[in-house]
Motif scaffolding. Structure first.
Motif, mmCIF file in Angstrom:
data_model
loop_
_atom_site.group_PDB
_atom_site.id
_atom_site.type_symbol
_atom_site.label_atom_id
_atom_site.label_comp_id
_atom_site.label_asym_id
_atom_site.label_seq_id
_atom_site.Cartn_x
_atom_site.Cartn_y
_atom_site.Cartn_z
ATOM 1 N N LEU A 49 1.139 -1.114 -0.266
ATOM 2 C CA LEU A 49 0.016 0.317 0.016
ATOM 3 C C LEU A 49 1.100 1.125 -0.187
ATOM 4 N N SER A 50 2.093 1.537 0.838
ATOM 5 C CA SER A 50 2.570 2.203 0.808
ATOM 6 C C SER A 50 3.280 2.401 -0.513
ATOM 7 N N LEU A 58 9.921 6.552 -2.174
ATOM 8 C CA LEU A 58 10.752 6.374 -0.708
ATOM 9 C C LEU A 58 11.917 5.652 -1.009
ATOM 10 N N PRO A 59 12.731 5.709 -0.178
ATOM 11 C CA PRO A 59 14.410 5.291 -0.501
ATOM 12 C C PRO A 59 14.310 3.281 -0.039
ATOM 13 N N SER A 60 13.453 3.539 0.757
ATOM 14 C CA SER A 60 13.233 2.160 1.588
ATOM 15 C C SER A 60 11.377 2.274 2.225
ATOM 16 N N TYR A 61 11.370 0.997 2.128
ATOM 17 C CA TYR A 61 9.809 0.778 2.477
ATOM 18 C C TYR A 61 9.652 0.148 3.979
ATOM 19 N N SER A 62 10.708 -0.686 4.701
ATOM 20 C CA SER A 62 10.938 -1.012 5.561
ATOM 21 C C SER A 62 10.358 -0.292 6.445
ATOM 22 N N LEU A 63 9.632 -0.690 7.556
ATOM 23 C CA LEU A 63 8.753 -0.323 8.473
ATOM 24 C C LEU A 63 10.045 0.861 9.571
ATOM 25 N N GLY A 64 10.929 0.365 9.467
ATOM 26 C CA GLY A 64 11.873 1.475 10.205
ATOM 27 C C GLY A 64 12.530 2.779 9.716
ATOM 28 N N LYS A 65 12.823 2.833 8.311
ATOM 29 C CA LYS A 65 13.218 3.949 7.589
ATOM 30 C C LYS A 65 12.118 4.445 7.116
ATOM 31 N N LEU A 66 10.753 4.055 6.899
ATOM 32 C CA LEU A 66 9.467 4.016 6.060
ATOM 33 C C LEU A 66 8.973 5.037 7.312
ATOM 34 N N CYS A 67 8.636 5.014 8.628
ATOM 35 C CA CYS A 67 8.146 5.910 9.609
ATOM 36 C C CYS A 67 9.481 7.353 9.419
ATOM 37 N N GLN A 68 10.558 6.752 9.583
ATOM 38 C CA GLN A 68 11.355 7.843 9.462
ATOM 39 C C GLN A 68 11.972 9.201 8.429
ATOM 40 N N ASP A 84 5.921 -1.369 17.066
ATOM 41 C CA ASP A 84 5.461 -1.880 15.597
ATOM 42 C C ASP A 84 4.552 -1.675 15.039
ATOM 43 N N ALA A 85 3.686 -2.481 15.622
ATOM 44 C CA ALA A 85 1.872 -2.339 15.740
ATOM 45 C C ALA A 85 1.442 -0.547 15.750
ATOM 46 N N GLU A 86 1.803 -0.198 17.255
ATOM 47 C CA GLU A 86 1.173 1.451 17.144
ATOM 48 C C GLU A 86 1.415 2.506 15.823
ATOM 49 N N ALA A 87 2.597 2.742 15.116
ATOM 50 C CA ALA A 87 3.388 2.906 14.457
ATOM 51 C C ALA A 87 2.767 2.502 13.007
ATOM 52 N N THR A 88 2.584 1.156 12.265
ATOM 53 C CA THR A 88 1.806 0.884 11.859
ATOM 54 C C THR A 88 0.614 1.285 11.730
ATOM 55 N N SER A 89 -0.168 1.663 12.851
ATOM 56 C CA SER A 89 -1.936 1.952 13.443
ATOM 57 C C SER A 89 -1.451 3.387 12.723
ATOM 58 N N VAL A 90 -0.459 4.004 12.984
ATOM 59 C CA VAL A 90 0.045 5.627 12.717
ATOM 60 C C VAL A 90 0.194 6.004 10.731
ATOM 61 N N LEU A 91 0.374 4.735 10.719
ATOM 62 C CA LEU A 91 1.018 4.580 8.751
ATOM 63 C C LEU A 91 0.244 4.387 7.944
ATOM 64 N N PHE A 92 -1.171 3.274 8.297
ATOM 65 C CA PHE A 92 -2.357 3.236 7.957
ATOM 66 C C PHE A 92 -3.064 4.254 8.150
ATOM 67 N N ASP A 93 -4.034 5.231 9.345
ATOM 68 C CA ASP A 93 -4.199 6.569 8.868
ATOM 69 C C ASP A 93 -3.718 7.215 8.437
ATOM 70 N N ARG A 94 -2.168 7.182 8.116
ATOM 71 C CA ARG A 94 -2.040 8.157 6.445
ATOM 72 C C ARG A 94 -2.773 7.881 4.679
#
Length: 466
Positions: A116-117, A124-134, A149-159
């Protein structure tokens, strides 16, 4: 409703490893409305390097519930919701395996935030969760812990939900039936992140060889099928059992193919392409050099003997092997299956009887007790099992269209290659067919492919030449 899930585990193999932590955030399309989190006692020690990565130790999970104790809560909180995760197949496969061990089938629609991202936030340079969030400014606390990780993924999903809604609204006037990317991704969540549904639908329902390429265009896997599209869909529908298999799927950036018309040609062409290209994710047929061979000869007493030695260019072996070890093991298997003599197969050095005779498993050909006629009959049966039925023959099968036929040529027990001829092609002998093919290497794999194919039910025509 969406269940955004992240798990931590004792390793990367769902078939062997166990879950140590799970977090689930329920998103109603506007906001997070519920959540569940628990450490889980995996019932086994957590490897040191996993504890270093996640911070989860044996002491932390010692008094935590076992999976079966939280299974009902997981079922209830995810019931009727789309299962969302970053690299969803990994988390989903682990949960399916844990539930399967309890005799329960865990089945949910899935959605991958990696795919989805890539669709909604390209470039974006990377779609790993850490680098994507950064990259997009999402706080990521407690990295490699399920709750963080689930909380960060939920924020990402909201966006991603908001980006998708804006995209649909922008196109409503021009195209009222504009589909949501998220609804489309739910239907195709099993596909690799860079592969679209349209790319798969464009693949032919015909026999041929297909290639998976990475983002640099490098071939990372070669396969074959009677129906290219169906086989590739099967590839993507399976539950991936390890981190490496998830990595393989995520590396697939494009698909190309070669139609062959003939299933046999697809098998032979795939084998040759794997040996030539040596793709990273093909293992079984990457070997291209065969150093040893199985040979036969009659000794002075008239016994038909089998032996293994380095493959000779001047004398074609009955069967080629990668090395002496494989050849030796092959002969041991023939000795056991056809009750042959170890000594007469070059597997036991002795001036007298072989070891098997001493334990009453050899009939005594090694000391002349069994006649050459009786012994040789079993040797011939063993040899026939790994030779062609005829020395020289041509297999004529389907071509790539109705106007042509495929041709596979074997001469004096040696596979020469394959090619295509026009429907009107006529031949007066084997030499005419030889002129119609492209030469390919003969080896153990091609021999097994042709022998195996001829033993199946097929509609190809086989022309035998003396």
């Amino acid at each position: 409703m969406y269940a955004i899930v992240d798990i931590e585990t004792t390793g990367s193999q769902p078939a062997e490893d166990r879950i140590t932590e799970i977090a689930v955030f329920i998103h109603d399309g506007n906001q997070v409305v519920d959540q569940f989190h628990s450490l889980i006692n995996p019932g086994r020690p957590i490897p040191f390097f996993i504890s270093q990565l996640t911070g989860i130790t044996d002491e932390m999970v010692k008094d935590a519930p076992r999976f079966h104790e939280v299974a009902k809560q997981i079922v209830q909180i995810t019931e009727g919701n789309v299962f969302v995760a970053h690299n969803v197949r990994f988390d989903y496969s682990f949960l399916k395996k844990e539930f399967a061990d309890l005799g329960f089938t865990f089945q949910r629609k899935t959605l991958c935030t990696v795919r989805l991202s890539r669709k909604l936030m390209p470039g974006l340079p990377s779609y790993s969760l850490g680098k994507l969030c950064q990259s997009v400014g999402i706080p990521l606390q407690m990295r490699h812990r399920a709750i963080g990780d689930a909380e960060a993924t939920s924020v990402l999903f909201d966006r991603l939900l908001k980006i998708d809604a804006d995209k649909v609204n922008d196109h409503q006037e021009e195209k009222p039936d504009t589909a949501s990317t998220i609804s489309s991704e739910i239907k195709t969540s099993l596909l690799p992140p860079a592969i679209s549904r349209e790319m798969v639908q464009a693949l032919p329902l015909e026999a041929g060889v297909y290639y998976f390429h990475d983002e640099h265009g490098e071939v990372i896997y070669v396969g074959k099928s009677k129906s290219i599209r169906k086989r590739i869909i099967q590839h993507f529908n399976i539950d991936y059992k390890s981190k490496k298999s998830v990595e393989f799927k995520n590396r697939i950036a494009s698909i190309t193919y070669e139609r062959t018309g003939s299933e046999l040609v697809a098998l032979l062409f795939e084998s040759d392409e794997i040996k030539k290209r040596k793709p990273y994710y093909n293992r079984a047929q990457r070997r291209s050099v065969y150093h040893s061979g199985i040979y036969s000869y009659y000794d002075q007493q008239g016994y038909l003997r089998l032996t293994y030695q380095k493959a000779k260019t001047e004398v074609a072996p009955m069967l080629t092997m990668a090395n002496q070890f494989q050849a030796k093991n092959f002969l041991f298997s023939r000795v056991a299956k056809y009750n042959l003599c170890q000594k007469l197969c070059d597997l036991y050095k002795s001036n007298g009887a072989c070891f098997d005779y001493q334990v009453h498993q050899c009939k005594g050909a090694c000391i002349g007790k069994e006649s050459p006629e009786e012994y040789n009959q079993r040797v011939l049966e063993a040899v026939e099992a790994f030779k062609y039925d005829h020395d020289s023959f041509v297999i004529i099968g389907r071509g790539r269209n109705q106007e042509e036929k495929s041709v596979v040529v074997v001469d004096n027990g040696c596979y020469l290659g394959f090619g295509y001829v026009d429907e009107t092609f006529t031949a007066t002998g084997l030499e005419d067919f030889k002129g119609a093919i492209k030469p390919y290497n003969d080896n153990k794999d091609t021999q097994q492919i042709i022998r195996g194919y001829l033993r199946t039910k097929h509609n190809d025509k086989v022309l035998v030449f003396s």
